[in-house]
Design an enzyme around this catalytic site. Structure first.
Site, PDB file in Angstrom:
ATOM      1  N   LYS A 139      45.955 -30.224  40.335  1.00 56.79           N
ATOM      2  CA  LYS A 139      46.306 -29.175  41.300  1.00 56.79           C
ATOM      3  C   LYS A 139      45.994 -27.837  40.682  1.00 56.79           C
ATOM      4  O   LYS A 139      46.372 -27.580  39.530  1.00 56.79           O
ATOM      5  CB  LYS A 139      47.817 -29.257  41.620  1.00 56.79           C
ATOM      6  CG  LYS A 139      48.287 -28.198  42.588  1.00 56.79           C
ATOM      7  CD  LYS A 139      48.067 -28.619  44.018  1.00 56.79           C
ATOM      8  CE  LYS A 139      48.101 -27.464  45.006  1.00 56.79           C
ATOM      9  NZ  LYS A 139      46.781 -26.779  45.150  1.00 56.79           N
TER      10      LYS A 139
ATOM     11  N   GLN B 112      47.145 -24.239  33.706  1.00 54.60           N
ATOM     12  CA  GLN B 112      47.701 -24.788  34.944  1.00 54.60           C
ATOM     13  C   GLN B 112      48.524 -26.050  34.667  1.00 54.60           C
ATOM     14  O   GLN B 112      49.538 -26.305  35.328  1.00 54.60           O
ATOM     15  CB  GLN B 112      46.553 -25.116  35.914  1.00 54.60           C
ATOM     16  CG  GLN B 112      46.988 -25.286  37.355  1.00 54.60           C
ATOM     17  CD  GLN B 112      47.155 -23.967  38.093  1.00 54.60           C
ATOM     18  OE1 GLN B 112      46.308 -23.081  37.980  1.00 54.60           O
ATOM     19  NE2 GLN B 112      48.231 -23.818  38.837  1.00 54.60           N
TER      20      GLN B 112
ATOM     21  N   LYS C  77      51.931 -24.856  33.548  1.00 55.48           N
ATOM     22  CA  LYS C  77      52.573 -24.142  34.649  1.00 55.48           C
ATOM     23  C   LYS C  77      53.085 -25.129  35.696  1.00 55.48           C
ATOM     24  O   LYS C  77      54.224 -25.051  36.148  1.00 55.48           O
ATOM     25  CB  LYS C  77      51.551 -23.199  35.288  1.00 55.48           C
ATOM     26  CG  LYS C  77      52.060 -22.412  36.468  1.00 55.48           C
ATOM     27  CD  LYS C  77      50.956 -21.760  37.295  1.00 55.48           C
ATOM     28  CE  LYS C  77      49.904 -21.068  36.487  1.00 55.48           C
ATOM     29  NZ  LYS C  77      49.058 -20.179  37.317  1.00 55.48           N
TER      30      LYS C  77
ATOM     31  N   LYS D 295      41.381 -26.842  37.755  1.00 60.33           N
ATOM     32  CA  LYS D 295      40.914 -25.526  38.216  1.00 60.33           C
ATOM     33  C   LYS D 295      39.430 -25.644  38.508  1.00 60.33           C
ATOM     34  O   LYS D 295      38.739 -26.490  37.939  1.00 60.33           O
ATOM     35  CB  LYS D 295      41.126 -24.484  37.112  1.00 60.33           C
ATOM     36  CG  LYS D 295      41.166 -23.075  37.612  1.00 60.33           C
ATOM     37  CD  LYS D 295      42.559 -22.714  38.088  1.00 60.33           C
ATOM     38  CE  LYS D 295      42.621 -21.352  38.721  1.00 60.33           C
ATOM     39  NZ  LYS D 295      44.005 -20.942  38.960  1.00 60.33           N
TER      40      LYS D 295
ATOM     41  N   GLY E 141      43.459 -21.447  46.444  1.00 62.83           N
ATOM     42  CA  GLY E 141      42.772 -20.188  46.187  1.00 62.83           C
ATOM     43  C   GLY E 141      43.049 -19.633  44.799  1.00 62.83           C
ATOM     44  O   GLY E 141      43.922 -20.112  44.081  1.00 62.83           O
ATOM     45  N   ASP E 142      42.275 -18.649  44.433  1.00 61.00           N
ATOM     46  CA  ASP E 142      42.468 -17.851  43.208  1.00 61.00           C
ATOM     47  C   ASP E 142      41.638 -16.588  43.455  1.00 61.00           C
ATOM     48  O   ASP E 142      41.370 -16.250  44.620  1.00 61.00           O
ATOM     49  CB  ASP E 142      42.000 -18.637  41.968  1.00 61.00           C
ATOM     50  CG  ASP E 142      42.474 -18.006  40.654  1.00 61.00           C
ATOM     51  OD1 ASP E 142      43.625 -18.232  40.256  1.00 61.00           O
ATOM     52  OD2 ASP E 142      41.688 -17.253  40.025  1.00 61.00           O
TER      53      ASP E 142
ATOM     54  N   ASN F  35      45.830 -10.752  46.479  1.00 57.40           N
ATOM     55  CA  ASN F  35      46.955 -11.537  46.989  1.00 57.40           C
ATOM     56  C   ASN F  35      48.215 -11.386  46.140  1.00 57.40           C
ATOM     57  O   ASN F  35      49.304 -11.115  46.653  1.00 57.40           O
ATOM     58  CB  ASN F  35      46.534 -13.014  47.089  1.00 57.40           C
ATOM     59  CG  ASN F  35      47.687 -13.900  47.479  1.00 57.40           C
ATOM     60  OD1 ASN F  35      48.340 -14.492  46.628  1.00 57.40           O
ATOM     61  ND2 ASN F  35      47.991 -13.965  48.763  1.00 57.40           N
TER      62      ASN F  35
ATOM     63  N   SER G 218      52.443 -24.208  46.960  1.00 53.00           N
ATOM     64  CA  SER G 218      51.338 -25.123  47.293  1.00 53.00           C
ATOM     65  C   SER G 218      51.836 -26.564  47.295  1.00 53.00           C
ATOM     66  O   SER G 218      51.473 -27.363  48.167  1.00 53.00           O
ATOM     67  CB  SER G 218      50.209 -24.995  46.268  1.00 53.00           C
ATOM     68  OG  SER G 218      49.364 -23.915  46.578  1.00 53.00           O
TER      69      SER G 218
HETATM   70  P1  NDP Z   1      42.379 -11.680  44.575  1.00 50.91           P
HETATM   71  O1  NDP Z   1      40.943 -12.010  44.615  1.00 50.91           O
HETATM   72  O2  NDP Z   1      43.156 -11.668  45.834  1.00 50.91           O
HETATM   73  O3  NDP Z   1      42.593 -10.247  43.909  1.00 50.91           O
HETATM   74  C1  NDP Z   1      42.130  -9.980  42.633  1.00 50.91           C
HETATM   75  C2  NDP Z   1      42.381  -8.523  42.313  1.00 50.91           C
HETATM   76  O4  NDP Z   1      42.114  -8.311  40.927  1.00 50.91           O
HETATM   77  C3  NDP Z   1      41.473  -7.580  43.076  1.00 50.91           C
HETATM   78  O5  NDP Z   1      42.127  -6.357  43.259  1.00 50.91           O
HETATM   79  C4  NDP Z   1      40.288  -7.449  42.120  1.00 50.91           C
HETATM   80  O6  NDP Z   1      39.545  -6.262  42.294  1.00 50.91           O
HETATM   81  C5  NDP Z   1      40.992  -7.430  40.786  1.00 50.91           C
HETATM   82  N1  NDP Z   1      40.101  -7.964  39.745  1.00 50.91           N
HETATM   83  C6  NDP Z   1      39.468  -9.155  39.764  1.00 50.91           C
HETATM   84  N2  NDP Z   1      38.717  -9.309  38.667  1.00 50.91           N
HETATM   85  C7  NDP Z   1      38.861  -8.172  37.973  1.00 50.91           C
HETATM   86  C8  NDP Z   1      38.342  -7.731  36.749  1.00 50.91           C
HETATM   87  N3  NDP Z   1      37.485  -8.481  36.038  1.00 50.91           N
HETATM   88  N4  NDP Z   1      38.735  -6.504  36.316  1.00 50.91           N
HETATM   89  C9  NDP Z   1      39.602  -5.754  37.040  1.00 50.91           C
HETATM   90  N5  NDP Z   1      40.130  -6.127  38.219  1.00 50.91           N
HETATM   91  C10 NDP Z   1      39.764  -7.327  38.655  1.00 50.91           C
HETATM   92  O7  NDP Z   1      43.026 -12.677  43.517  1.00 50.91           O
HETATM   93  P2  NDP Z   1      44.545 -13.083  43.319  1.00 50.91           P
HETATM   94  O8  NDP Z   1      45.438 -11.955  43.647  1.00 50.91           O
HETATM   95  O9  NDP Z   1      44.749 -14.382  43.987  1.00 50.91           O
HETATM   96  O10 NDP Z   1      44.580 -13.380  41.751  1.00 50.91           O
HETATM   97  C11 NDP Z   1      44.927 -12.375  40.796  1.00 50.91           C
HETATM   98  C12 NDP Z   1      45.348 -13.047  39.505  1.00 50.91           C
HETATM   99  O11 NDP Z   1      46.503 -13.877  39.744  1.00 50.91           O
HETATM  100  C13 NDP Z   1      44.319 -13.991  38.870  1.00 50.91           C
HETATM  101  O12 NDP Z   1      44.475 -13.954  37.465  1.00 50.91           O
HETATM  102  C14 NDP Z   1      44.739 -15.367  39.369  1.00 50.91           C
HETATM  103  O13 NDP Z   1      44.298 -16.390  38.497  1.00 50.91           O
HETATM  104  C15 NDP Z   1      46.252 -15.218  39.323  1.00 50.91           C
HETATM  105  N6  NDP Z   1      47.020 -16.118  40.162  1.00 50.91           N
HETATM  106  C16 NDP Z   1      46.788 -16.248  41.501  1.00 50.91           C
HETATM  107  C17 NDP Z   1      47.578 -17.068  42.267  1.00 50.91           C
HETATM  108  C18 NDP Z   1      47.433 -17.174  43.741  1.00 50.91           C
HETATM  109  O14 NDP Z   1      48.251 -17.840  44.353  1.00 50.91           O
HETATM  110  N7  NDP Z   1      46.470 -16.517  44.371  1.00 50.91           N
HETATM  111  C19 NDP Z   1      48.634 -17.897  41.655  1.00 50.91           C
HETATM  112  C20 NDP Z   1      48.843 -17.635  40.250  1.00 50.91           C
HETATM  113  C21 NDP Z   1      48.047 -16.805  39.551  1.00 50.91           C
HETATM  114  P3  NDP Z   1      38.089  -6.304  42.989  1.00 50.91           P
HETATM  115  O15 NDP Z   1      38.338  -6.511  44.432  1.00 50.91           O
HETATM  116  O16 NDP Z   1      37.506  -4.996  42.644  1.00 50.91           O
HETATM  117  O17 NDP Z   1      37.342  -7.454  42.362  1.00 50.91           O
HETATM  118  O1  2IT Z   2      46.724 -19.912  39.117  1.00 49.88           O
HETATM  119  C1  2IT Z   2      47.338 -20.476  40.041  1.00 49.88           C
HETATM  120  O2  2IT Z   2      48.434 -21.007  39.859  1.00 49.88           O
HETATM  121  C2  2IT Z   2      46.727 -20.468  41.374  1.00 49.88           C
HETATM  122  N1  2IT Z   2      45.670 -19.875  41.555  1.00 49.88           N
HETATM  123  C3  2IT Z   2      47.381 -21.216  42.502  1.00 49.88           C
HETATM  124  C4  2IT Z   2      47.050 -22.670  42.439  1.00 49.88           C
HETATM  125  C5  2IT Z   2      47.512 -23.494  43.607  1.00 49.88           C
HETATM  126  O3  2IT Z   2      47.153 -24.687  43.596  1.00 49.88           O
HETATM  127  O4  2IT Z   2      48.189 -23.010  44.508  1.00 49.88           O
END
Ligand code: NDP
Ligand code: 2IT
Length: 448
Positions: free
Chosen positions: A93, A114, A117, A129, A168-169, A243, A380
């Site tokens: 997952k 992951q 976590k 992943k 998603g990520d 997100n 999830s």
């Molecule tokens: P999104 O794509 O929704 O948003 C990512 C954000 O981070 C954007 O504002 C993006 O800016 C910025 N960003 C991405 N790459 C870079 C970089 N190299 N340098 C600076 N800014 C950057 O992703 P999420 O919000 O889903 O994910 C954000 C983080 O949280 C990641 O590390 C992800 O692995 C982690 N995460 C996500 C989960 C989820 O449920 N979605 C769960 C747990 C962890 P720009 O638009 O300019 O690229």
């Molecule tokens: O890093 C993370 O935990 C995620 N991007 C969410 C993974 C998931 O299966 O919901």
């Protein structure tokens, strides 16, 4: 971060020698092995039975070509990955990341993290992943759809509701999940919950979109309360504007903090009056524009080029919610010098090892990402349960379950830290608590 157990230290050298070009993976493994030294000292069978060696090697690595056609008829070839890291406690997952920086090292570090976590959530999910070096920025919906369909044309044969459940990520949100799920459903001719983060009309869970950011704040709230403190009246800085960042900003504000800055990969905005989150949602979720547009619509705010500068803004609470290694030693020092009280990780592995050392040595509170961002994957798993039951819970029901999961997670992590001689060190506690359940399952299976 040094690895005190001699065998684990050698194992680290082996991991590096085997794949020398994977710095992010080495970084994630080093942190975990350093924390696990006292556990392996106490339980040598974890070494002799091969658990530790198996833990740092993915069960399966799938790497594939993704051809797609742009709107002008040009053909592009990207690279796709799914790393099925560990299925000891449940089906693989974890999310899919679409970003030009994606490579095997990044997917491996994310899959490794992951695994721990997912164990920490207390739910039966293994670690995996995937992703691609495809960049969704600036692509039309039709291009994103063709890419997602092509990606799924290969991935569908490797996943399933009891095998591997992607989500998603970075770069993969509701739009991408819709295209991916639609293609999966078509190829398999079945409607099962094989992806999570789905739209609400076709099997998604209420509160999944909010879950990572809300969960991060629930976890932080437990930690603050444990220190006799709260969100009330705190100044917060949240990096990113995707997100995780958006729903962290929302919940932090609801709990009484004022969020004064957010960012994207180009730069950051500072709004002394507190971020107008409806405006951010409009710019980022609806219009898919750059964050600097914020200051055109709210001229009293400031925009600064370069994303790392966000950590120089004085704050009580720092929430990195963008990407890995976004807080380096210099950023950590700036936060410390400005009186920051807590660094609370939303993104995966956002702080460099020397940054973490500095934060811990200065006595700040620190939440490691594998614990504090587990709310997303936890919901999830609740989406998977609802899909299996062919039933839905209300927003309030899911949110209550999320709160309970994050609160139990905090207690378990804090207890493991204390039990193994590091009271208050949630990083050590998370690594140990996440590991034990996976390790005991691996031991039970014998050689696998
Ligand atoms: P999104 O794509 O929704 O948003 C990512 C954000 O981070 C954007 O504002 C993006 O800016 C910025 N960003 C991405 N790459 C870079 C970089 N190299 N340098 C600076 N800014 C950057 O992703 P999420 O919000 O889903 O994910 C954000 C983080 O949280 C990641 O590390 C992800 O692995 C982690 N995460 C996500 C989960 C989820 O449920 N979605 C769960 C747990 C962890 P720009 O638009 O300019 O690229
Ligand atoms: O890093 C993370 O935990 C995620 N991007 C969410 C993974 C998931 O299966 O919901």
């Amino acid at each position: 971060m040094s690895i005190e157990n001699a065998y684990l230290n050698e194992l680290m050298e082996k991991v590096i020698a085997r794949d020398p070009n994977e710095p992010e993976f080495h970084q994630a493994v080093r942190e975990v092995l350093a924390s696990l030294s006292p556990v392996c000292d106490a339980r040598p069978e974890l070494i002799t039975e091969g658990v530790m060696d198996a833990l740092v090697e993915p069960e399966r690595t799938i790497k594939f070509r993704v051809p797609w056609e742009d709107d002008q008829g040009n053909i592009h070839i990207n690279r796709g990955y799914r790393i099925q890291f560990n299925s000891a406690i449940g089906p693989y997952k974890g999310g899919l990341r679409f970003h030009p920086s994606v490579n095997e090292s990044i997917i491996k570090f994310l899959g490794f993290e992951q695994t721990f976590k997912n164990s920490l959530t207390g739910l039966p999910i293994g670690g995996g992943k995937g992703g691609s070096d495809f960049d969704p920025h600036g692509k039309s919906d039709a291009e994103v759809m063709r890419f997602c369909q092509s990606f799924m044309n290969e991935l569908f044969r490797h996943i399933g509701p009891d095998t591997d459940v992607p989500a998603g990520d970075i770069g993969v949100g509701a739009r991408e999940i819709g295209y991916l799920f639609g293609q999966y459903k078509r190829l398999r001719n079945e409607f099962t919950g094989t992806l999570t983060g789905k739209g609400l009309s076709y099997g998604g869970s209420l509160a999944r979109k909010e879950a990572t950011g809300f969960g991060l704040c629930y976890f932080t709230d437990c930690m603050l309360k444990d220190h006799g403190d709260s969100f009330e009246g705190k100044i917060a800085v949240v990096s990113g504007s995707g997100n995780v960042a958006i729903y962290c900003c929302q919940k932090a504000t609801e709990l009484g903090a004022k969020v004064v800055a957010m960012s994207d990969s180009n730069g950051y905005i500072y709004d002394k009056d507190g971020i107008d989150l409806d405006l951010i949602k409009q710019i980022k979720e609806v219009e898919r524009k750059r964050i600097k547009v914020y200051v055109e619509r709210k001229p009293s705010a400031e925009y600064h080029e370069g994303c790392r500068g966000i950590w120089t803004i004085p704050c009580d609470l720092a929430f990195p919610c963008a990407t890995q290694n976004e807080i380096n030693l210099e950023s950590a020092k700036a936060l410390i010098a400005n009186g920051c009280k807590a660094v609370c990780e939303g993104s995966n592995m956002p702080t460099t090892p020397d940054g973490i050392d500095a934060i811990l040595e200065a006595g700040l509170m620190y939440t490691p990402s594998k614990a504090s961002n587990a709310g997303g994957v936890a919901v999830s798993a609740l989406e998977m349960s609802q899909n299996s039951m062919r039933f839905y819970w209300t927003f309030e029901e899911v949110d209550e379950k999320l709160k309970g999961i994050m609160s139990d997670l905090y207690k378990n992590v804090a207890a493991a830290a204390a039990e193994y001689g590091h009271p208050g060190n949630l990083m050590v506690g998370a690594n140990i608590a996440g590991f034990l359940k996976v390790a005991d399952s691996m031991l039970a299976y014998g050689l696998v």
